[in-house]
Enzyme design. Structure first.
Site, PDB file in Angstrom:
ATOM      1  N   LYS A 126       0.845  -1.213   0.000  1.00 31.38           N
ATOM      2  CA  LYS A 126       0.000   0.000   0.000  1.00 31.38           C
ATOM      3  C   LYS A 126       0.874   1.254   0.000  1.00 31.38           C
ATOM      4  CE  LYS A 126      -1.373   1.686   4.144  1.00 31.38           C
ATOM      5  NZ  LYS A 126      -1.167   3.088   4.480  1.00 31.38           N
ATOM      6  N   ASN A 127       1.893   1.256   0.867  1.00 38.24           N
ATOM      7  CA  ASN A 127       2.684   2.476   1.025  1.00 38.24           C
ATOM      8  C   ASN A 127       3.611   2.737  -0.155  1.00 38.24           C
ATOM      9  OD1 ASN A 127       1.376   2.989   3.361  1.00 38.24           O
ATOM     10  ND2 ASN A 127       3.050   2.430   4.735  1.00 38.24           N
ATOM     11  N   CYS A 130      -3.116  12.935  13.514  1.00 39.10           N
ATOM     12  CA  CYS A 130      -3.957  11.745  13.467  1.00 39.10           C
ATOM     13  C   CYS A 130      -3.696  10.933  14.731  1.00 39.10           C
ATOM     14  CB  CYS A 130      -3.700  10.930  12.202  1.00 39.10           C
ATOM     15  SG  CYS A 130      -2.095  10.158  12.162  1.00 39.10           S
ATOM     16  N   ARG A 181       1.614  14.949  12.830  1.00 37.54           N
ATOM     17  CA  ARG A 181       2.310  14.549  11.595  1.00 37.54           C
ATOM     18  C   ARG A 181       2.512  15.766  10.685  1.00 37.54           C
ATOM     19  NH1 ARG A 181       0.007   8.985   9.386  1.00 37.54           N
ATOM     20  NH2 ARG A 181       1.932   9.070   8.177  1.00 37.54           N
ATOM     21  N   ASP A 221       5.684   0.755  11.715  1.00 40.96           N
ATOM     22  CA  ASP A 221       4.408   0.157  11.283  1.00 40.96           C
ATOM     23  C   ASP A 221       4.237  -1.287  11.772  1.00 40.96           C
ATOM     24  OD1 ASP A 221       3.789   2.508  10.074  1.00 40.96           O
ATOM     25  OD2 ASP A 221       4.277   1.863   8.038  1.00 40.96           O
ATOM     26  N   ARG A 250      -8.257  -0.094   5.431  1.00 42.52           N
ATOM     27  CA  ARG A 250      -7.410   0.891   4.733  1.00 42.52           C
ATOM     28  C   ARG A 250      -6.110   0.259   4.259  1.00 42.52           C
ATOM     29  NH1 ARG A 250      -5.473   4.977   8.257  1.00 42.52           N
ATOM     30  NH2 ARG A 250      -4.231   5.297   6.405  1.00 42.52           N
TER      31      ARG A 250
HETATM   32  N1  EPU Z   1       8.125  14.506   9.970  1.00 42.34           N
HETATM   33  C1  EPU Z   1       8.370  15.841  10.195  1.00 42.34           C
HETATM   34  N2  EPU Z   1       8.114  16.723   9.182  1.00 42.34           N
HETATM   35  C2  EPU Z   1       7.663  16.317   7.983  1.00 42.34           C
HETATM   36  C3  EPU Z   1       7.409  14.948   7.751  1.00 42.34           C
HETATM   37  C4  EPU Z   1       7.667  14.064   8.772  1.00 42.34           C
HETATM   38  O1  EPU Z   1       8.782  16.235  11.279  1.00 42.34           O
HETATM   39  O2  EPU Z   1       7.462  17.177   7.107  1.00 42.34           O
HETATM   40  C5  EPU Z   1       8.391  13.542  11.037  1.00 42.34           C
HETATM   41  C6  EPU Z   1       7.149  12.732  11.433  1.00 42.34           C
HETATM   42  O3  EPU Z   1       6.358  13.427  12.373  1.00 42.34           O
HETATM   43  C7  EPU Z   1       7.766  11.475  11.972  1.00 42.34           C
HETATM   44  C8  EPU Z   1       8.974  11.279  11.093  1.00 42.34           C
HETATM   45  O4  EPU Z   1       9.270  12.561  10.535  1.00 42.34           O
HETATM   46  O5  EPU Z   1       8.186  11.680  13.290  1.00 42.34           O
HETATM   47  C9  EPU Z   1       8.806  10.279   9.976  1.00 42.34           C
HETATM   48  O6  EPU Z   1       7.590  10.523   9.268  1.00 42.34           O
HETATM   49  P1  EPU Z   1       7.470  10.215   7.717  1.00 42.34           P
HETATM   50  O7  EPU Z   1       7.357  11.519   6.981  1.00 42.34           O
HETATM   51  O8  EPU Z   1       8.566   9.311   7.295  1.00 42.34           O
HETATM   52  O9  EPU Z   1       6.065   9.482   7.628  1.00 42.34           O
HETATM   53  P2  EPU Z   1       5.139   9.489   6.338  1.00 42.34           P
HETATM   54  O10 EPU Z   1       5.975   9.532   5.139  1.00 42.34           O
HETATM   55  O11 EPU Z   1       4.069  10.516   6.490  1.00 42.34           O
HETATM   56  C10 EPU Z   1       5.046   6.922   5.914  1.00 42.34           C
HETATM   57  C11 EPU Z   1       4.007   5.837   5.958  1.00 42.34           C
HETATM   58  C12 EPU Z   1       3.623   5.550   7.394  1.00 42.34           C
HETATM   59  C13 EPU Z   1       4.884   5.145   8.163  1.00 42.34           C
HETATM   60  C14 EPU Z   1       5.925   6.253   8.062  1.00 42.34           C
HETATM   61  C15 EPU Z   1       7.247   5.917   8.712  1.00 42.34           C
HETATM   62  C16 EPU Z   1       2.749   6.027   3.903  1.00 42.34           C
HETATM   63  C17 EPU Z   1       1.477   6.325   3.233  1.00 42.34           C
HETATM   64  N3  EPU Z   1       2.822   6.239   5.203  1.00 42.34           N
HETATM   65  O12 EPU Z   1       4.428   8.073   6.480  1.00 42.34           O
HETATM   66  O13 EPU Z   1       2.736   4.427   7.344  1.00 42.34           O
HETATM   67  O14 EPU Z   1       4.569   4.930   9.509  1.00 42.34           O
HETATM   68  O15 EPU Z   1       6.189   6.530   6.667  1.00 42.34           O
HETATM   69  O16 EPU Z   1       7.781   4.773   8.164  1.00 42.34           O
HETATM   70  O17 EPU Z   1       3.672   5.569   3.276  1.00 42.34           O
HETATM   71  C18 EPU Z   1       0.949   3.076   8.005  1.00 42.34           C
HETATM   72  O18 EPU Z   1       1.076   2.465   6.940  1.00 42.34           O
HETATM   73  O19 EPU Z   1       0.236   2.651   8.952  1.00 42.34           O
HETATM   74  C19 EPU Z   1       1.673   4.322   8.196  1.00 42.34           C
HETATM   75  C20 EPU Z   1       1.347   5.227   9.120  1.00 42.34           C
END
Ligand code: EPU
Length: 438
Positions: free
Chosen positions: A22-23, A128, A133, A320, A412
């Protein structure tokens, strides 16, 4: 809002087809906004988040068409019909709140829209249940390429004067690299003028998978899968064919299910290389894991050892799978310590696991888990995707019946989870909304 009724105590045994990630699929679908002509994506799972992205791409002028696949689970969900995506109109550039609030990955359209259409309006995703986030790193990276942003009525309004310009930049944040932020900036840089170097890039396999698709479309990217990604801008991308990688989180969830139920599962279409830190912890727990090509054999026939685990960016243990491993550790011999370094508030499952008889105490970003002999069935509430998976795992081992409400969270991200579990011996039943309310 459907519920699951799970009667615990069955030993899981048999084959499970692991779905496409999915991701990986979500940002890859968004990247198709940048290509001319049709792209064909294989292995895209059938999930409500994929439906949300399909709807969003439709609103952004794409024609999205799913080919028929095998109707039966026996043929394997990995054989889902391919998904065609073709951009037909480029005049719309808005991702509305109604879609973004159901799926944060909507933020993935930001980079592609700015690079290709020069403007984007994307509702702020907000927080969330897994915590705050922010998207500041996405915006910072895109600003460095020349995009300008304003916040108007809860929306990120981005514009580009002329063409984006390549640049060397650092993209890490206080919690380490960002997965979707890296993908957003990488996508935008592909159509920028000149060279971009992203230092502090996320190394997750989902970033590499998206880079592989972009390369097939004509992008010039090297270093993906490492903390330094180099991109030479090109003038255009052309639609391509691509199969998304197997879902490492679904695979890890089923490995834990095999371990918890003292079962024996054969997981098909997996990539164990993406799960090295997970097999490291499961090894220590006492789980037996073998691989043969794309199949993983996972079994356990005894009480499980307590372990320490800290979530980290890839290749560290994935956040995750933190909740699911915690469900297992609730039944281990002795005390375990789990520390969450990516989303320090991602512990909503703790209260629900304790309602089932677990003994978990939270101290800041750490949980101390005192192993118990058994869990008991209870009525529990799904609160986010992975926390819900942890409750399903706990219920599989609990004495008696567990009812899990609000399983739309699971829908989801886990394709046909109840059919897959039932096929290997779990007693699990979906109770439809109107029956559940009665
Ligand atoms: N962060 C920031 N600023 C940003 C973006 C992220 O401070 O602009 C912080 C976040 O708060 C967190 C860390 O950086 O502490 C990492 O977040 P990341 O941006 O890597 O998360 P994401 O890209 O929004 C994806 C997955 C998540 C998974 C995370 C970490 C998808 C759709 N989502 O989220 O998946 O937990 O990477 O590996 O790919 C799930 O599938 O259940 C899920 C939440």
């Amino acid at each position: 809002m459907d519920s699951f009724l799970i009667h615990g105590g069955s030993r899981l045994k048999g084959k499970v087809e692991i779905s496409g990630s999915k991701n990986s699929a979500l940002p890859i679908m968004a990247a198709c906004l940048m290509a001319e002509g049709k792209s064909t994506l294989k292995g895209v799972p059938r999930l409500s988040d994929i439906d949300s992205m399909t709807k969003l791409l439709g609103e952004l002028g794409c024609h999205v068409y799913r080919h028929e696949g095998p109707a039966s689970i026996v043929d394997g969900p990995s054989l889902n019909g391919p998904l065609d995506i073709e951009v037909r109109e480029e005049d719309k550039s808005e991702a509305r709140y109604d879609i973004v609030k159901t799926m944060r990955a909507s933020i993935c359209v930001l980079g592609p829209l700015l690079a290709r259409r020069g403007k984007a309006i994307v509702s702020y995703p907000g927080g969330c249940t897994i915590g705050d986030r922010p998207v500041d790193l996405h915006l910072r990276g895109l600003q460095k390429l020349g995009a300008e942003f304003q916040t108007i009525n809860g929306n990120i309004v981005g514009t580009v004067k002329g063409r984006l310009k390549g640049r060397r930049m650092y993209l890490g944040g206080a919690q380490g690299p960002t997965v979707l932020g890296t993908i957003n900036v990488m996508c935008a840089a592909v159509l920028a003028e000149g060279q971009t170097v992203i230092v502090g890039a996320a190394c997750e396999p989902e970033v590499s998978d998206c880079a592989d698709l972009l390369i097939k479309m004509g992008a010039k990217i090297t270093g993906h899968g490492t903390p330094e990604i180099r991109i030479e801008g090109v003038d255009k991308l052309t639609g391509a064919e691509h199969r998304v990688i197997p879902d490492r989180i679904e695979c890890g969830t089923f490995m834990i299910a095999a371990a918890m139920t003292n079962g024996e599962l054969e997981l098909k279409h997996c990539n164990l290389d993406h799960l090295i830190s997970v097999t490291d912890r499961l090894d220590e727990v006492g789980v037996h894991i073998e691989r043969e090509n794309g199949t993983i054999y996972c079994s356990s026939s005894r009480r499980l050892n307590a372990v320490e685990m800290t979530t980290q960016p890839y290749p560290g243990f994935p956040t995750d799978l933190q909740a699911q491993l915690m469900a297992l550790l609730c039944l281990a011999d002795g005390n375990s310590v789990v520390t969450e370094r990516i989303f320090p508030d991602r512990f909503v499952h703790v209260g629900e696991l304790n309602r089932m008889g677990a003994r978990v105490r939270k101290e800041g970003p750490t949980a101390i888990i005192q192993g118990v002999k058994e869990l008991q069935g209870a009525c529990v509430m799904a609160s986010d995707l992975r926390a819900s998976a942890a409750l399903v795992l706990a219920a599989l081992m609990a004495k008696g019946t567990t009812r899990i409400d609000r399983v739309y969270h699971i829908d989801r991200g886990y394709e046909k989870i109840e059919q897959k579990l039932a096929a290997v011996g779990a007693q699990i039943e979906r109770v439809r909304e109107n029956k559940a309310a009665a």
